[in-house]
Motif scaffolding. Structure first.
Motif, short mmCIF file in Angstrom:
data_model
loop_
_atom_site.label_atom_id
_atom_site.label_comp_id
_atom_site.label_asym_id
_atom_site.label_seq_id
_atom_site.Cartn_x
_atom_site.Cartn_y
_atom_site.Cartn_z
N ASP A 111 -6.58 -1.00 2.96
CA ASP A 111 -7.37 0.22 2.83
C ASP A 111 -8.83 -0.20 2.70
O ASP A 111 -9.15 -1.10 1.92
N THR B 145 -3.86 -0.77 -0.97
CA THR B 145 -3.00 0.32 -0.50
C THR B 145 -1.89 0.57 -1.51
O THR B 145 -1.37 -0.37 -2.10
N ASN C 295 -5.55 2.20 6.21
CA ASN C 295 -5.85 3.58 5.81
C ASN C 295 -4.86 4.57 6.44
O ASN C 295 -5.24 5.62 6.96
#
Length: 779
Positions: free
Chosen positions: A238, A286, A216
């Motif tokens: 993520d 991601t 993240n």
């Protein structure tokens, strides 16, 4: 009930209080008239050696730190029993090399971390942290952070009981990790989470579950690293439910990622527990990731894999989360070997289907169909491969991988990479900003601590010696509906206002106190909980002052004679015993937090705040000299509280222990709000978990229902979600409330005894939640 011997030593030292020039003030200096002279806050260099007093001497220096201070650790083996806390900006901690200066937490008895820091412009270099109960070094919410030549290690080899993270900057900005070593973490050796502008270079990660993990995070360069012998080498993740989500712009280049074939030893329930042994590079959910000029070889499952969050079969309740990896560019790498012995159900299934070793690059093929243009993903959102040598590729078409589709031919894995061949624009390098310069006299808290009286009696809060806790006329007692549990201690609460000043009412949050206010809380044990008349043993009195620059807090420890209490910035422990309400004799060691530990709980948006006296929690009856009265009405009638609406318009927090005060849901939520939400809220120190336990939070997913754990380590208890409706035995929340493990118990400060009444209530609450089915089909 005798003060721990180390505490006695610490207390004598802390009573010397603060630094002036190169020496410590004497006790006479602290309590005399000279104490009121302005303190010169000048940066200095301090040198420390191993020894029995190092823990308290070093923590005291961290409390007293001035921006610009340099703390030198000589070569040697340092034994520590509890975690260290640092909150000051512009501090450097420097050892003599990570093989020469070793901070060992092998015998840790308090705190789950090694070092917890939150100051900006932080430099940590040339030392090692070994064998912490949970995380080794965590830096929270800081700007300009440097780890240089630091080693974190769990020295007994890979074990599920090892701590979760080695180097752990989270919600930080402008982070440099270089020439570091991370070994043995049960989650990630080097973990950067929810951060921006990051460089991880020339480091080594070995024998961890995840070697290096970027989670993240926005704008990260990871290069020149050696990543080997882990379960998974280099992971870019993520996860849903976090404050900073949908990471992007990550470059992985010039790394050596080889033989990451270690059996997965992460505690069950954690995301990394799902990572197959033999994973080289894993990109999950991601966007904008560029992978180039790496040597990737001999990872037995997947040398390179690009997948969506959906492949893990986890429950997901976050409307703002994007589970799809997009804009992934893999080029100019050397990828060889590996794939011959895949781990996990998916790996074994793929090998059975291909009949040979798995391809060098594996893609799950799951895309966001809402973004299709003329039936195709736009190039900038696609996976692109170029110049990786003579490699094989597999799009496993995971979205259609079901037994029915396999039987009917609707499942179509694709080995042809031609539709994925091509280039994307190169991502820009990450450029870090230089550290800021120290601001003279910035550490206002040090001046406040310097001004603190050495004895509680000097504050004039109580009549006589204070042993009866009978307040003076200008000190007002108060109580709360639902209180913070601290190992069955009794608490006496008071407030003192400046003469002529008033509190301002506000519906949410703590009441607005005027500058000069003082909140006081004394902790004690009744000698016999069945008979309060038998007396009590006073342990400590915590005092919070509101200055022009904000709130500050520190503790006074009562002497054995119960005649006074002495200031103790460094904290300590007190051996206590009592007869419990069930007639059984109990004992524990009461923790007196050091001044920096206080901030770890009393923090909202990095500012010190009180926890308890909110209107809803004060909306109850209390006994006063002139009779029983509602506390808010009493303060209003006395002209001490202004802006108060009618009592029928003020919300009332349920008393968690009183079944007549609210439903099971309301009482359980009230308990969590008071005991947990000061950290687990958008501005608290546990904000990085995304768990919000405030009473006002209405979204069950935010307060834990079907929520994936973050940074839980063995605190997950082998469970996959914080709360599983109808199943307290499968819920992480229940495990943490009942655990005595340093790395699992919650709250992790002031909590060494299980609060059984709360456990029973929370268990009932979860049991009565409506049961639904998870997205993965699991009940």
């Amino acid at each position: 009930m005798v003060l721990n011997q180390r505490m006695t030593c610490c207390r004598a030292m802390i009573l010397s209080l603060l630094v002036l020039g190169s020496g410590l003030l004497s006790a006479a200096d602290v309590t005399g008239a000279e104490k009121k002279q302005p303190l010169k806050l000048e940066a200095s260099t301090y040198t420390f050696s191993p020894g029995p007093d190092f823990q308290f001497e070093f923590q005291s220096r961290l409390i007293q730190a001035v921006p610009g201070d340099v703390l030198i650790l000589k070569a040697g083996h340092y034994e520590l029993q509890s975690g260290l806390n640092l909150v000051t900006d512009n501090v450097t901690i420097r050892g003599q090399g990570h093989e020469k200066t070793v901070l060992s937490f092998k015998n840790q008895t308090d705190g789950s971390f090694g070092l917890l820091a939150s100051g900006d412009n932080l430099v940590l270099e040339n030392f090692a942290v070994e064998d912490t109960s949970h995380n080794a070094i965590k830096v929270l919410g800081a700007e300009n952070v440097t780890f240089r030549g630091v080693r974190t290690e769990w020295t007994d080899g890979p074990k599920t009981t090892n701590g979760a993270y080695g180097l752990y900057p989270v919600q930080c900005k402008n982070v440099l990790i270089e020439n570091c070593v991370a070994i043995g973490a049960a989650d990630a050796g080097i973990y950067v989470g929810q951060s921006t502008d990051v460089i991880v270079r020339n480091s080594r990660a070995e024998a961890n579950v995840a070697g290096i993990e970027i989670e993240n995070t926005v704008n990260a360069d990871v290069y020149g690293n050696v990543v080997t012998g882990n379960t998974g080498g280099l992971l870019v993740f993520d996860l849903p439910g976090l404050p900073l989500k949908n990471g992007r712009h990550v470059r992985l280049f010039q790394n050596r990622i080889f033989k990451n074939n270690l059996a997965n030893f992460a505690p069950e329930g954690n995301m990394v527990a799902s990572v197959p042994a033999g994973t080289g590079i894993l990109v999950m959910a991601t966007d904008e990731v560029e992978i180039f000029e790496n040597l990737i070889r001999d990872n037995r499952s997947f040398n390179v894999s690009v997948v969506s969050f959906l492949i893990f079969g986890k429950k997901m309740k976050d409307p703002d989360y994007d589970p799809y990896p997009e804009g992934i560019f893999i080029h100019d790498n050397q990828i060889q070997g590996g794939g011959q012995d895949p781990d996990g159900e998916l790996g074994l299934l793929l090998k059975s289907m291909t009949g040979t070793t798995l391809p060098e690059i594996v893609y799950d093929g799951v895309i966001d169909t809402r973004k299709l243009v003329d039936g195709k993903m736009p190039a900038e959102k696609s996976l692109r491969l170029a110049d990786n040598g003579d490699i094989r590729f597999l799009n496993i078409d995971f979205g259609n991988l079901t037994p029915a589709n396999i039987a009917t031919g609707k499942y179509r894995p694709e080995a042809d990479m031609s539709s994925f061949t091509g280039r994307l624009p190169a991502l820009k390098p990450v450029e870090l900003q230089p550290h800021g310069q120290p601001e003279p006299n910035k550490n206002r808290s040090l001046q406040v601590y310097y001004d603190a009286p050495g004895k509680l009696s000097e504050l004039g809060l109580f009549q006589g010696t204070g042993a009866t806790q009978e307040p003076t006329d200008d000190v007002i007692p108060y109580d709360l509906l639902t209180t913070l549990f601290t190992d069955y201690t009794t608490k006496h609460r008071f407030v003192r206002l400046p003469q002529g000043e008033k509190i301002r009412f506000q519906e949410s949050g703590v009441l607005e106190f005027p500058t000069g206010s003082m909140l006081v809380k004394t902790f004690s044990y009744l000698k016999d909980q069945r008979n309060p008349a038998a007396g009590e043993r006073l342990l400590e009195t915590r005092v919070e002052f509101l200055k022009e620059s904000g709130w500050y807090g520190y503790s006074y420890i009562w002497n054995e004679e119960q005649t006074d209490a002495a200031l103790s910035l460094g904290g300590g422990e007190i051996d206590v015993s009592w007869i419990h309400s069930d007639g059984q004799k109990r004992s524990t060691r009461h923790l007196v937090p050091n001044a920096n530990q206080c901030i770890s709980c009393h923090s909202q948006h990095d500012k010190y705040v009180p926890i308890g006296p909110a209107a809803a929690n004060l909306n109850r009856m209390n006994h006063y000299a002139d009779g029983e009265e509602n506390q808010l009405a009493y303060l209003t009638r006395k002209g001490l509280l202004q802006g108060t609406p009618g009592l029928n318009k003020i919300s009332k927090l349920p008393d968690f222990s009183d079944p007549h005060s609210g439903t099971v849901d309301q009482r359980a939520r009230a308990y969590l709000a008071v005991n947990c939400a000061h950290c687990h809220s958008p501005g608290g120190n546990a904000r990085t978990t995304g768990l919000d336990l405030r009473f006002s939070q209405q979204d069950p997913a935010r307060w834990g229902v079907w929520k994936n754990p973050v940074a839980a380590g063995r605190g997950s208890g082998g469970h996959s979600y914080d709360i599983v409706p109808g199943a307290p035995e499968k819920s992480i929340l229940m495990h943490r409330l009942q655990s005595s493990d340093l790395a699992a118990r919650m709250p992790n400060i002031g909590n060494r005894v299980v609060h059984q009444e709360a456990v029973d209530l929370i268990g009932q609450w979860i049991s009565e939640m409506p049961v639904e089915r998870s997205d993965s089909g699991m009940p």
